[in-house]
Design a protein around this motif. Structure first.
Motif, PDB file in Angstrom:
ATOM      1  N   ARG A  65     -30.554  26.389 -27.814  1.00 46.57           N
ATOM      2  CA  ARG A  65     -31.482  26.807 -26.764  1.00 46.57           C
ATOM      3  C   ARG A  65     -30.808  27.650 -25.692  1.00 46.57           C
ATOM      4  NH1 ARG A  65     -33.606  25.330 -21.900  1.00 46.57           N
ATOM      5  NH2 ARG A  65     -32.073  23.686 -21.639  1.00 46.57           N
ATOM      6  N   GLU A  66     -29.623  27.281 -25.267  1.00 45.74           N
ATOM      7  CA  GLU A  66     -28.929  28.042 -24.217  1.00 45.74           C
ATOM      8  C   GLU A  66     -28.604  29.459 -24.694  1.00 45.74           C
ATOM      9  OE1 GLU A  66     -28.664  27.238 -21.007  1.00 45.74           O
ATOM     10  OE2 GLU A  66     -29.789  25.435 -21.579  1.00 45.74           O
ATOM     11  N   ARG A  67     -28.171  29.572 -25.931  1.00 49.09           N
ATOM     12  CA  ARG A  67     -27.866  30.904 -26.481  1.00 49.09           C
ATOM     13  C   ARG A  67     -29.150  31.723 -26.641  1.00 49.09           C
ATOM     14  NH1 ARG A  67     -25.833  35.427 -26.650  1.00 49.09           N
ATOM     15  NH2 ARG A  67     -25.213  36.334 -28.617  1.00 49.09           N
ATOM     16  N   VAL A  68     -30.233  31.073 -27.085  1.00 48.27           N
ATOM     17  CA  VAL A  68     -31.515  31.770 -27.223  1.00 48.27           C
ATOM     18  C   VAL A  68     -31.977  32.275 -25.858  1.00 48.27           C
ATOM     19  CG1 VAL A  68     -33.969  31.502 -27.810  1.00 48.27           C
ATOM     20  CG2 VAL A  68     -32.206  30.577 -29.341  1.00 48.27           C
ATOM     21  N   LEU A  69     -31.831  31.443 -24.824  1.00 48.99           N
ATOM     22  CA  LEU A  69     -32.215  31.869 -23.468  1.00 48.99           C
ATOM     23  C   LEU A  69     -31.385  33.067 -23.016  1.00 48.99           C
ATOM     24  CD1 LEU A  69     -32.755  28.393 -21.789  1.00 48.99           C
ATOM     25  CD2 LEU A  69     -34.512  30.125 -22.268  1.00 48.99           C
ATOM     26  N   LYS A  70     -30.102  33.080 -23.330  1.00 45.52           N
ATOM     27  CA  LYS A  70     -29.242  34.220 -22.967  1.00 45.52           C
ATOM     28  C   LYS A  70     -29.725  35.489 -23.684  1.00 45.52           C
ATOM     29  CE  LYS A  70     -24.335  35.529 -22.692  1.00 45.52           C
ATOM     30  NZ  LYS A  70     -24.408  36.885 -23.136  1.00 45.52           N
ATOM     31  N   VAL A  86     -39.996  22.021 -26.469  1.00 39.30           N
ATOM     32  CA  VAL A  86     -38.719  21.898 -27.172  1.00 39.30           C
ATOM     33  C   VAL A  86     -38.554  20.446 -27.622  1.00 39.30           C
ATOM     34  CG1 VAL A  86     -36.220  22.203 -27.045  1.00 39.30           C
ATOM     35  CG2 VAL A  86     -37.728  23.760 -25.802  1.00 39.30           C
ATOM     36  N   THR A  87     -38.688  20.239 -28.931  1.00 39.97           N
ATOM     37  CA  THR A  87     -38.590  18.900 -29.508  1.00 39.97           C
ATOM     38  C   THR A  87     -37.347  18.801 -30.389  1.00 39.97           C
ATOM     39  OG1 THR A  87     -39.832  19.473 -31.500  1.00 39.97           O
ATOM     40  CG2 THR A  87     -41.121  18.768 -29.566  1.00 39.97           C
ATOM     41  N   ASP A  88     -37.171  17.645 -31.018  1.00 45.31           N
ATOM     42  CA  ASP A  88     -36.051  17.458 -31.948  1.00 45.31           C
ATOM     43  C   ASP A  88     -36.129  18.441 -33.113  1.00 45.31           C
ATOM     44  OD1 ASP A  88     -35.035  15.412 -30.431  1.00 45.31           O
ATOM     45  OD2 ASP A  88     -35.899  13.814 -31.670  1.00 45.31           O
ATOM     46  N   ALA A  89     -37.314  18.932 -33.403  1.00 43.18           N
ATOM     47  CA  ALA A  89     -37.488  19.874 -34.517  1.00 43.18           C
ATOM     48  C   ALA A  89     -36.944  21.265 -34.182  1.00 43.18           C
ATOM     49  CB  ALA A  89     -38.970  19.983 -34.893  1.00 43.18           C
ATOM     50  N   TYR A  90     -36.699  21.542 -32.891  1.00 42.98           N
ATOM     51  CA  TYR A  90     -36.168  22.843 -32.484  1.00 42.98           C
ATOM     52  C   TYR A  90     -34.743  22.947 -33.000  1.00 42.98           C
ATOM     53  CZ  TYR A  90     -35.057  26.848 -29.511  1.00 42.98           C
ATOM     54  OH  TYR A  90     -34.689  28.092 -29.063  1.00 42.98           O
ATOM     55  N   GLY A  91     -34.480  23.942 -33.838  1.00 39.39           N
ATOM     56  CA  GLY A  91     -33.192  24.010 -34.511  1.00 39.39           C
ATOM     57  C   GLY A  91     -32.187  24.974 -33.920  1.00 39.39           C
ATOM     58  N   ALA A  92     -32.583  25.759 -32.944  1.00 45.14           N
ATOM     59  CA  ALA A  92     -31.691  26.787 -32.401  1.00 45.14           C
ATOM     60  C   ALA A  92     -30.865  26.249 -31.239  1.00 45.14           C
ATOM     61  CB  ALA A  92     -32.515  27.990 -31.938  1.00 45.14           C
ATOM     62  N   VAL A  97     -34.003  38.805 -34.873  1.00 49.66           N
ATOM     63  CA  VAL A  97     -34.960  38.175 -35.796  1.00 49.66           C
ATOM     64  C   VAL A  97     -34.200  37.487 -36.927  1.00 49.66           C
ATOM     65  CG1 VAL A  97     -36.714  38.688 -37.556  1.00 49.66           C
ATOM     66  CG2 VAL A  97     -36.937  39.654 -35.254  1.00 49.66           C
ATOM     67  N   GLN A  98     -33.235  38.188 -37.495  1.00 49.17           N
ATOM     68  CA  GLN A  98     -32.453  37.612 -38.596  1.00 49.17           C
ATOM     69  C   GLN A  98     -31.632  36.415 -38.113  1.00 49.17           C
ATOM     70  OE1 GLN A  98     -30.361  41.127 -39.855  1.00 49.17           O
ATOM     71  NE2 GLN A  98     -32.096  41.893 -41.049  1.00 49.17           N
ATOM     72  N   TRP A  99     -31.043  36.509 -36.944  1.00 44.63           N
ATOM     73  CA  TRP A  99     -30.235  35.432 -36.377  1.00 44.63           C
ATOM     74  C   TRP A  99     -31.083  34.186 -36.122  1.00 44.63           C
ATOM     75  CZ3 TRP A  99     -30.480  33.877 -31.014  1.00 44.63           C
ATOM     76  CH2 TRP A  99     -29.515  32.905 -30.665  1.00 44.63           C
ATOM     77  N   LEU A 100     -32.298  34.371 -35.588  1.00 39.15           N
ATOM     78  CA  LEU A 100     -33.158  33.228 -35.292  1.00 39.15           C
ATOM     79  C   LEU A 100     -33.628  32.528 -36.562  1.00 39.15           C
ATOM     80  CD1 LEU A 100     -35.251  34.758 -32.399  1.00 39.15           C
ATOM     81  CD2 LEU A 100     -33.743  32.760 -32.217  1.00 39.15           C
ATOM     82  N   GLY A 101     -33.894  33.308 -37.604  1.00 38.61           N
ATOM     83  CA  GLY A 101     -34.337  32.713 -38.865  1.00 38.61           C
ATOM     84  C   GLY A 101     -35.450  31.706 -38.651  1.00 38.61           C
ATOM     85  N   ASN A 102     -35.263  30.510 -39.201  1.00 37.31           N
ATOM     86  CA  ASN A 102     -36.250  29.439 -39.064  1.00 37.31           C
ATOM     87  C   ASN A 102     -35.904  28.456 -37.955  1.00 37.31           C
ATOM     88  OD1 ASN A 102     -37.920  30.367 -41.154  1.00 37.31           O
ATOM     89  ND2 ASN A 102     -36.596  29.411 -42.682  1.00 37.31           N
ATOM     90  N   PRO A 134     -38.964  29.648 -34.805  1.00 40.02           N
ATOM     91  CA  PRO A 134     -39.960  30.576 -35.344  1.00 40.02           C
ATOM     92  C   PRO A 134     -40.840  31.235 -34.280  1.00 40.02           C
ATOM     93  CG  PRO A 134     -40.463  28.308 -35.995  1.00 40.02           C
ATOM     94  CD  PRO A 134     -39.127  28.295 -35.317  1.00 40.02           C
ATOM     95  N   THR A 135     -41.074  30.563 -33.178  1.00 36.40           N
ATOM     96  CA  THR A 135     -41.920  31.153 -32.132  1.00 36.40           C
ATOM     97  C   THR A 135     -41.211  32.327 -31.465  1.00 36.40           C
ATOM     98  OG1 THR A 135     -42.978  29.016 -31.771  1.00 36.40           O
ATOM     99  CG2 THR A 135     -43.235  30.673 -30.031  1.00 36.40           C
ATOM    100  N   THR A 136     -39.960  32.133 -31.090  1.00 34.23           N
ATOM    101  CA  THR A 136     -39.194  33.235 -30.494  1.00 34.23           C
ATOM    102  C   THR A 136     -39.013  34.352 -31.510  1.00 34.23           C
ATOM    103  OG1 THR A 136     -38.077  31.692 -29.005  1.00 34.23           O
ATOM    104  CG2 THR A 136     -37.050  33.851 -29.302  1.00 34.23           C
ATOM    105  N   ARG A 137     -38.791  33.993 -32.761  1.00 31.96           N
ATOM    106  CA  ARG A 137     -38.657  35.010 -33.805  1.00 31.96           C
ATOM    107  C   ARG A 137     -39.929  35.860 -33.878  1.00 31.96           C
ATOM    108  NH1 ARG A 137     -38.817  32.265 -38.629  1.00 31.96           N
ATOM    109  NH2 ARG A 137     -40.978  32.889 -38.771  1.00 31.96           N
TER     110      ARG A 137
END
Length: 182
Positions: free
Chosen positions: A32-37, A24-30, A140-145, A148-151
């Motif tokens: 993270r806590e919501r993605v984990l949930k 998880v770097t600065d480039a990670y745009g999501a 998938v639509q929510w994650l978008g770009n 991308p890995t989780t998507r």
């Protein structure tokens, strides 16, 4: 280097900062806590689906049960593989996979089913697959770009859930709707 990329020295400097965050770097745009949930909800869904398919595999009976039970077992294995992929991604993002049996069914998008009739088992499994298809499409639509890995993980799961739904629909079309033989 291409114009759109940050210069390599800046990338190297950023990579050394917050090294404990792993991928998880600065480039990670999501978020993270919501993605984990969301990942943990999907994990609960896959575990519940695995358990439902296992129950249906062991309790399927009747004239048409052999090929249907074989399909249930195959789907149970694949749902377990889905759960494993989700748990791996949760850990990659610095989270903890939630396998708590006390809350699995509350967090799951799909429901557990204890049907004893073969046709009802197929219908309930098809409903669960359709729920997964709808949920994973939205994810998938929510994650978008933004992630991308989780998507891609969800895209892989989505493709297999669509295949499962098609398999179940095909089985339902070949079995009489009611009767003692089913």
């Amino acid at each position: 280097m291409a114009e759109f990329l940050t210069d390599i020295e800046t990338i190297r400097k950023r990579a050394r900062q917050e090294i404990d965050k792993g991928p998880v770097t600065d480039a990670y745009g999501a978020d993270r806590e919501r993605v984990l949930k969301v990942l943990n909800e999907a994990l609960a869904t896959e575990v519940v689906c695995t358990l439902r398919y296992k129950r249906h595999y062991y309790t399927a009976s009747g004239l048409y049960s052999e090929p249907v039970a074989a399909e249930f077992l195959e789907h149970a294995r694949e749902e377990q593989e889905h759960a494993d992929k989700l748990a791996e991604r949760i850990v990659q993002l610095g989270g903890e996979p939630d396998f708590d049996p006390d809350t699995l069914t509350r967090r799951s998008h799909a429901e557990y089913d204890a049907s004893t009739d073969l046709v009802e088992m197929l219908k309930e499994d098809l409903v669960a697959e359709r729920v997964a298809v709808a949920s994973y499409t939205e994810i998938v639509q929510w994650l978008g770009n933004d992630d991308p890995t989780t998507r891609r993980v969800f895209e892989e799961l989505l493709a297999q859930e669509e295949e499962h739904a098609d398999d179940l629909r095909g089985l339902l079309e070949r079995i009489p709707p009611h009767g003692k033989d089913a």
